[in-house]
Design a protein around this motif. Structure first.
Motif, short mmCIF file in Angstrom:
data_model
loop_
_atom_site.label_atom_id
_atom_site.label_comp_id
_atom_site.label_asym_id
_atom_site.label_seq_id
_atom_site.Cartn_x
_atom_site.Cartn_y
_atom_site.Cartn_z
N UNK A 1 0.84 -1.19 0.00
CA UNK A 1 0.00 0.00 0.00
C UNK A 1 0.88 1.25 0.00
N UNK A 2 0.28 2.36 -0.39
CA UNK A 2 1.00 3.63 -0.35
C UNK A 2 1.17 4.07 1.10
N UNK A 3 2.36 4.53 1.41
CA UNK A 3 2.63 5.09 2.73
C UNK A 3 2.92 6.58 2.56
N UNK A 4 2.20 7.40 3.30
CA UNK A 4 2.26 8.85 3.11
C UNK A 4 2.69 9.52 4.41
N UNK A 5 3.74 10.34 4.31
CA UNK A 5 4.25 11.09 5.46
C UNK A 5 3.96 12.57 5.20
N UNK A 6 2.93 13.11 5.84
CA UNK A 6 2.50 14.48 5.55
C UNK A 6 3.62 15.49 5.74
N UNK A 7 4.44 15.27 6.76
CA UNK A 7 5.48 16.24 7.09
C UNK A 7 6.56 16.36 6.02
N UNK A 8 6.62 15.42 5.09
CA UNK A 8 7.66 15.46 4.07
C UNK A 8 7.26 16.25 2.82
N UNK A 9 6.03 16.73 2.76
CA UNK A 9 5.67 17.66 1.69
C UNK A 9 6.50 18.93 1.87
N UNK A 10 7.10 19.42 0.81
CA UNK A 10 7.79 20.70 0.96
C UNK A 10 7.63 21.56 -0.29
N UNK A 11 7.74 22.86 -0.08
CA UNK A 11 7.57 23.85 -1.13
C UNK A 11 8.92 24.49 -1.39
N UNK B 1 6.35 19.72 -3.80
CA UNK B 1 6.99 18.41 -3.92
C UNK B 1 6.35 17.46 -2.91
N UNK B 2 5.72 16.41 -3.43
CA UNK B 2 4.95 15.48 -2.59
C UNK B 2 5.53 14.07 -2.74
N UNK B 3 6.29 13.60 -1.76
CA UNK B 3 6.80 12.22 -1.83
C UNK B 3 5.80 11.23 -1.24
N UNK C 1 7.55 10.40 -6.32
CA UNK C 1 7.37 11.83 -6.10
C UNK C 1 6.38 12.39 -7.10
N UNK C 2 5.50 13.26 -6.61
CA UNK C 2 4.65 14.08 -7.46
C UNK C 2 5.14 15.52 -7.31
N UNK C 3 5.38 16.17 -8.44
CA UNK C 3 5.87 17.56 -8.44
C UNK C 3 4.88 18.41 -9.23
N UNK C 4 4.44 19.51 -8.63
CA UNK C 4 3.59 20.48 -9.31
C UNK C 4 4.38 21.78 -9.44
N UNK C 5 4.60 22.20 -10.68
CA UNK C 5 5.46 23.37 -10.93
C UNK C 5 4.98 24.09 -12.17
N UNK C 6 4.77 25.39 -12.05
CA UNK C 6 4.27 26.21 -13.15
C UNK C 6 3.00 25.63 -13.76
N UNK C 7 2.13 25.18 -12.89
CA UNK C 7 0.83 24.61 -13.26
C UNK C 7 0.93 23.40 -14.18
N UNK C 8 2.00 22.64 -14.01
CA UNK C 8 2.15 21.36 -14.68
C UNK C 8 2.46 20.31 -13.62
N UNK C 9 2.08 19.08 -13.89
CA UNK C 9 2.31 18.00 -12.92
C UNK C 9 3.28 16.98 -13.49
N UNK C 10 4.10 16.45 -12.60
CA UNK C 10 5.08 15.42 -12.96
C UNK C 10 5.04 14.34 -11.89
N UNK C 11 5.24 13.11 -12.30
CA UNK C 11 5.32 12.01 -11.35
C UNK C 11 6.45 11.08 -11.78
N UNK C 12 7.25 10.65 -10.83
CA UNK C 12 8.33 9.72 -11.15
C UNK C 12 8.54 8.76 -9.99
N UNK C 13 9.04 7.58 -10.32
CA UNK C 13 9.24 6.50 -9.36
C UNK C 13 10.72 6.14 -9.32
N UNK C 14 11.25 6.01 -8.12
CA UNK C 14 12.67 5.73 -7.94
C UNK C 14 12.87 4.40 -7.21
#
Length: 204
Positions: free
Chosen positions: A105-115, A125-127, A143-156
């Protein structure tokens, strides 16, 4: 909290039997029943507001059926994350549905969102992480990244050997090649420092 209903119906059909050239219609006992199973799914919702050259931004994140740190449940019927950003330029949103919730399942740590401020323009930046379903040396983060009203998602994918620093299986430069240069440069530095140890993946 999300409620899912599953309904199952079972019934028998009419058959025609030919016995000694005499046809007889027989009606078997018909059993029709509906079985309803209710599944309650937890969710995490968080919001973050910030200002940049585009004015006021409101970030909304919702994770459905995440890992529960208070239990040993690591799999389920579904698990997904929704991220939405609203500002004066409009709305940007992205949804990621974990393709293998039966394994983890997805594990989400709210405190790790940063601007991150990049010359007056800010990136959200939402990990998010995963629990269960992976070998002890294999770690994964997305990670999901929202920048200049565009969205990006990548998996590491990372390999964390015994007594050595964790290393990305694929180079960060290759994984992040589709991001704008300024946010890509920042994230390569950030991720190189962030995910050096196994603990940074919250997977144990």
């Amino acid at each position: 909290m999300v409620l899912i209903l599953y309904a199952f119906t079972a019934s028998a059909s009419r058959k025609t039997i030919d016995h000694r050239s005499i046809q007889k219609n027989t009606q078997s006992h018909v059993l029709a029943s509906v079985y309803v199973k209710m599944v309650l799914l937890d969710s995490i919702v968080t919001e973050r507001g910030y200002q940049d050259i585009y004015g006021k931004n409101m970030l909304h994140v919702k994770v459905t059926n995440p890992c529960n740190a208070d239990s040993s449940r690591f799999d389920g019927l579904l698990s997904h994350i929704e991220v939405q950003l609203k500002n004066n330029k409009g709305k940007t949103s992205v949804t990621y549905k974990h393709p293998h919730p039966q394994m983890s399942l997805i594990q989400f740590i709210q405190e790790e969102i940063h601007i991150k401020d990049l010359g007056g323009r800010k990136a959200a930046i939402v990990p998010f992480y995963y629990c269960g379903g992976y070998e002890s040396y294999d770690m994964k983060v997305s990670y999901i990244v929202l920048y200049e009203n565009k969205s990006y998602i990548f998996h590491l994918d990372y390999y964390c050997g015994e007594g050595v620093e964790c290393k990305p299986v694929r180079t960060l430069q290759a994984t992040l090649k589709n991001l704008p240069k300024d946010i890509r440069t920042y994230l390569i530095r950030y991720l190189t420092k962030k995910h050096r140890s196994r603990d940074s993946f919250h997977q144990e």
